[in-house]
Design a protein around this motif. Structure first.
Motif, PDB file in Angstrom:
ATOM      1  N   PRO A   1      10.286  12.880  16.760  1.00  0.00           N
ATOM      2  CA  PRO A   1      10.274  13.342  18.148  1.00  0.00           C
ATOM      3  C   PRO A   1      10.143  12.196  19.159  1.00  0.00           C
ATOM      4  N   ARG A   2       9.442  11.160  18.793  1.00  0.00           N
ATOM      5  CA  ARG A   2       9.244  10.045  19.726  1.00  0.00           C
ATOM      6  C   ARG A   2      10.582   9.395  20.089  1.00  0.00           C
ATOM      7  N   ASP A   3      11.436   9.157  19.052  1.00  0.00           N
ATOM      8  CA  ASP A   3      12.733   8.525  19.292  1.00  0.00           C
ATOM      9  C   ASP A   3      13.865   9.550  19.438  1.00  0.00           C
ATOM     10  N   GLN A   4      13.490  10.834  19.363  1.00  0.00           N
ATOM     11  CA  GLN A   4      14.457  11.922  19.527  1.00  0.00           C
ATOM     12  C   GLN A   4      15.625  11.806  18.536  1.00  0.00           C
ATOM     13  N   GLN A   5      15.258  11.720  17.240  1.00  0.00           N
ATOM     14  CA  GLN A   5      16.302  11.626  16.220  1.00  0.00           C
ATOM     15  C   GLN A   5      15.827  12.216  14.891  1.00  0.00           C
ATOM     16  N   PHE A   6      16.804  12.603  14.075  1.00  0.00           N
ATOM     17  CA  PHE A   6      16.552  13.115  12.734  1.00  0.00           C
ATOM     18  C   PHE A   6      16.996  12.034  11.756  1.00  0.00           C
TER      19      PHE A   6
END
Length: 158
Positions: free
Chosen positions: A56-61
């Protein structure tokens, strides 16, 4: 709960990218809420369609695996080749076992026949001795048995 089509979208994206931005996931899934998108990805992970971690911090999976990426045409060809070789070995082993079983049964039947022949000869020798009126034939049954034992010993084990 994710729909099968949403799970397929997540798996497809995960097979193409090792790092999938939240924006791409939300766009492809047609979702506006980050929380809804995360729920779909979590459901896909629980279903085993993909493996990875949400960041969530870097907005990626961060993708670890995708069931879609694990199976390629080349890997299917390789698996087919391995399975064909394995099948050939199994068939060969099966034929060897069937041959060994047939040989064992043949030897067993031959041994049973030899034993039955011995019992018949022994019974005949006993009858011949019993039917002899005089003592001349005494010991002939024992001699017959000894001759049969010698003959069996000369044949060797079965």
């Amino acid at each position: 709960m994710a729909t099968p089509s949403q799970t397929a979208v997540v798996a497809s994206l995960a097979s193409q990218l090792k790092v999938v931005p939240y924006s791409t996931l939300m766009s492809e899934l047609g979702l506006e809420s980050v929380r809804d998108m995360e729920d779909v990805v979590i459901a896909a992970i629980y279903e085993g369609a993909v493996g990875g971690k949400l960041n969530p911090r870097d907005q990626q999976f961060l993708v670890e695996f995708s069931t879609l990426s694990d199976i390629t045409t080349d890997s299917v060809t390789g698996m087919t080749s391995v399975m064909q070789k394995w099948n050939a070995k199994l068939q060969s082993t099966l034929k060897t076992l069937e041959t060994n079983i047939a040989d064992a049964e043949s030897k067993h039947n031959a041994k049973l026949k030899t034993e039955a022949d011995f019992q018949t000869e022994f019974a005949n020798a006993k009858e011949a001795e019993a039917s002899t009126a005089s003592g001349i034939a005494k010991g002939s049954a024992v001699d017959a048995v000894r001759k049969m034992d010698r003959a069996r010993m000369m044949k060797g084990p079965m």
